[in-house]
Design a protein around this motif. Structure first.
Motif, PDB file in Angstrom:
ATOM      1  N   ARG A 165      -3.575  -9.679  -6.216  1.00 45.85           N
ATOM      2  CA  ARG A 165      -3.129 -11.062  -6.415  1.00 45.85           C
ATOM      3  C   ARG A 165      -4.343 -11.975  -6.612  1.00 45.85           C
ATOM      4  O   ARG A 165      -5.486 -11.567  -6.422  1.00 45.85           O
ATOM      5  CB  ARG A 165      -2.316 -11.540  -5.205  1.00 45.85           C
ATOM      6  N   THR A 166      -4.075 -13.222  -6.954  1.00 49.39           N
ATOM      7  CA  THR A 166      -5.160 -14.198  -7.118  1.00 49.39           C
ATOM      8  C   THR A 166      -5.811 -14.479  -5.769  1.00 49.39           C
ATOM      9  O   THR A 166      -5.227 -14.210  -4.713  1.00 49.39           O
ATOM     10  CB  THR A 166      -4.632 -15.519  -7.693  1.00 49.39           C
ATOM     11  N   TYR A 167      -7.007 -15.075  -5.807  1.00 51.50           N
ATOM     12  CA  TYR A 167      -7.694 -15.425  -4.554  1.00 51.50           C
ATOM     13  C   TYR A 167      -6.841 -16.374  -3.712  1.00 51.50           C
ATOM     14  O   TYR A 167      -6.782 -16.241  -2.495  1.00 51.50           O
ATOM     15  CB  TYR A 167      -9.060 -16.072  -4.843  1.00 51.50           C
ATOM     16  N   GLY A 168      -6.169 -17.325  -4.362  1.00 54.45           N
ATOM     17  CA  GLY A 168      -5.324 -18.273  -3.640  1.00 54.45           C
ATOM     18  C   GLY A 168      -4.170 -17.596  -2.934  1.00 54.45           C
ATOM     19  O   GLY A 168      -3.871 -17.896  -1.770  1.00 54.45           O
ATOM     20  N   ALA A 223      -4.325  -6.797   6.780  1.00 54.53           N
ATOM     21  CA  ALA A 223      -5.599  -6.709   7.504  1.00 54.53           C
ATOM     22  C   ALA A 223      -6.416  -5.544   6.965  1.00 54.53           C
ATOM     23  O   ALA A 223      -5.909  -4.443   6.803  1.00 54.53           O
ATOM     24  CB  ALA A 223      -5.341  -6.525   8.992  1.00 54.53           C
ATOM     25  N   GLY A 224      -7.678  -5.830   6.634  1.00 54.03           N
ATOM     26  CA  GLY A 224      -8.562  -4.792   6.133  1.00 54.03           C
ATOM     27  C   GLY A 224      -8.493  -4.551   4.642  1.00 54.03           C
ATOM     28  O   GLY A 224      -9.239  -3.739   4.109  1.00 54.03           O
ATOM     29  N   SER A 225      -7.585  -5.248   3.958  1.00 57.91           N
ATOM     30  CA  SER A 225      -7.483  -5.064   2.510  1.00 57.91           C
ATOM     31  C   SER A 225      -8.588  -5.837   1.802  1.00 57.91           C
ATOM     32  O   SER A 225      -9.183  -6.748   2.373  1.00 57.91           O
ATOM     33  CB  SER A 225      -6.117  -5.525   1.996  1.00 57.91           C
ATOM     34  N   ILE A 226      -8.854  -5.446   0.563  1.00 56.82           N
ATOM     35  CA  ILE A 226      -9.816  -6.202  -0.228  1.00 56.82           C
ATOM     36  C   ILE A 226      -9.084  -6.823  -1.416  1.00 56.82           C
ATOM     37  O   ILE A 226      -8.072  -6.302  -1.869  1.00 56.82           O
ATOM     38  CB  ILE A 226     -11.007  -5.344  -0.686  1.00 56.82           C
ATOM     39  N   ASN A 227      -9.602  -7.927  -1.901  1.00 58.85           N
ATOM     40  CA  ASN A 227      -8.952  -8.674  -2.974  1.00 58.85           C
ATOM     41  C   ASN A 227      -9.751  -8.522  -4.266  1.00 58.85           C
ATOM     42  O   ASN A 227     -10.896  -8.950  -4.355  1.00 58.85           O
ATOM     43  CB  ASN A 227      -8.855 -10.145  -2.558  1.00 58.85           C
ATOM     44  N   ILE A 228      -9.128  -7.867  -5.237  1.00 57.05           N
ATOM     45  CA  ILE A 228      -9.688  -7.800  -6.583  1.00 57.05           C
ATOM     46  C   ILE A 228      -8.546  -8.187  -7.522  1.00 57.05           C
ATOM     47  O   ILE A 228      -7.653  -7.377  -7.792  1.00 57.05           O
ATOM     48  CB  ILE A 228     -10.235  -6.392  -6.922  1.00 57.05           C
ATOM     49  N   ASN A 230      -6.879  -9.455 -13.199  1.00 55.05           N
ATOM     50  CA  ASN A 230      -7.672  -9.736 -14.395  1.00 55.05           C
ATOM     51  C   ASN A 230      -9.145  -9.368 -14.250  1.00 55.05           C
ATOM     52  O   ASN A 230      -9.876  -9.318 -15.223  1.00 55.05           O
ATOM     53  CB  ASN A 230      -7.534 -11.203 -14.813  1.00 55.05           C
ATOM     54  N   GLU A 231      -9.602  -9.081 -13.018  1.00 53.69           N
ATOM     55  CA  GLU A 231     -10.998  -8.699 -12.793  1.00 53.69           C
ATOM     56  C   GLU A 231     -11.202  -7.185 -12.721  1.00 53.69           C
ATOM     57  O   GLU A 231     -12.335  -6.714 -12.672  1.00 53.69           O
ATOM     58  CB  GLU A 231     -11.513  -9.328 -11.488  1.00 53.69           C
ATOM     59  N   ILE A 232     -10.115  -6.431 -12.722  1.00 50.13           N
ATOM     60  CA  ILE A 232     -10.226  -4.983 -12.534  1.00 50.13           C
ATOM     61  C   ILE A 232     -11.113  -4.306 -13.582  1.00 50.13           C
ATOM     62  O   ILE A 232     -12.001  -3.539 -13.214  1.00 50.13           O
ATOM     63  CB  ILE A 232      -8.826  -4.341 -12.419  1.00 50.13           C
ATOM     64  N   PRO A 233     -10.955  -4.578 -14.880  1.00 53.01           N
ATOM     65  CA  PRO A 233     -11.821  -3.885 -15.849  1.00 53.01           C
ATOM     66  C   PRO A 233     -13.312  -4.132 -15.611  1.00 53.01           C
ATOM     67  O   PRO A 233     -14.123  -3.210 -15.741  1.00 53.01           O
ATOM     68  CB  PRO A 233     -11.369  -4.453 -17.195  1.00 53.01           C
ATOM     69  N   GLY A 254       5.006  -6.084  -6.827  1.00 49.82           N
ATOM     70  CA  GLY A 254       4.808  -4.729  -7.337  1.00 49.82           C
ATOM     71  C   GLY A 254       4.537  -4.683  -8.825  1.00 49.82           C
ATOM     72  O   GLY A 254       4.147  -3.653  -9.352  1.00 49.82           O
ATOM     73  N   GLY A 255       4.725  -5.802  -9.529  1.00 46.57           N
ATOM     74  CA  GLY A 255       4.491  -5.835 -10.973  1.00 46.57           C
ATOM     75  C   GLY A 255       3.028  -5.716 -11.343  1.00 46.57           C
ATOM     76  O   GLY A 255       2.637  -4.848 -12.124  1.00 46.57           O
ATOM     77  N   ARG A 256       2.213  -6.574 -10.775  1.00 48.83           N
ATOM     78  CA  ARG A 256       0.775  -6.542 -11.084  1.00 48.83           C
ATOM     79  C   ARG A 256       0.120  -5.283 -10.544  1.00 48.83           C
ATOM     80  O   ARG A 256      -0.748  -4.691 -11.194  1.00 48.83           O
ATOM     81  CB  ARG A 256       0.069  -7.791 -10.532  1.00 48.83           C
TER      82      ARG A 256
END
Length: 94
Positions: free
Chosen positions: A18-21, A29-34, A37-40, A60-62
């Motif tokens: 998801r987006t940073y917001g 807890a313990g997850s990371i945010n990417i 659109n930044e994955i590639p 579940g879409g993204r």
């Protein structure tokens, strides 16, 4: 081994696409945010994470899009669907 077991036993890395917001509004807890659109641009970082990757987002879409892209690039990953579902599976072992 199924995805729920991998999550509950911390056998991989949870990546929230998801987006940073959205992520700052609540996350596993313990997850990371990417964000999706930044994955590639962040493939090397993703390849260095403890596999398998459990991908999640709002519904579940993204995470499904991310799973498709990453698996085509040789990264072992699962679409965990909603971060709320992933959070539930993670809570089963705590």
């Amino acid at each position: 081994m199924n995805m729920e077991q991998i999550i509950a036993e911390n056998l991989g890395t949870i990546v929230d696409v998801r987006t940073y917001g959205e992520f700052s509004g609540g996350n596993v807890a313990g997850s990371i945010n990417i964000p999706l659109n930044e994955i590639p641009a962040r493939m090397e970082e993703l390849k260095a994470l403890k596999a398998p990757l459990i991908l999640c987002c709002a519904s579940g879409g993204r995470s499904g899009q991310a799973q498709n892209y990453l698996s085509q690039n040789g990264i072992e990953c699962y679409n965990g669907g909603s971060w709320l579902n992933v959070n539930y599976y993670k809570s089963l072992n705590n």
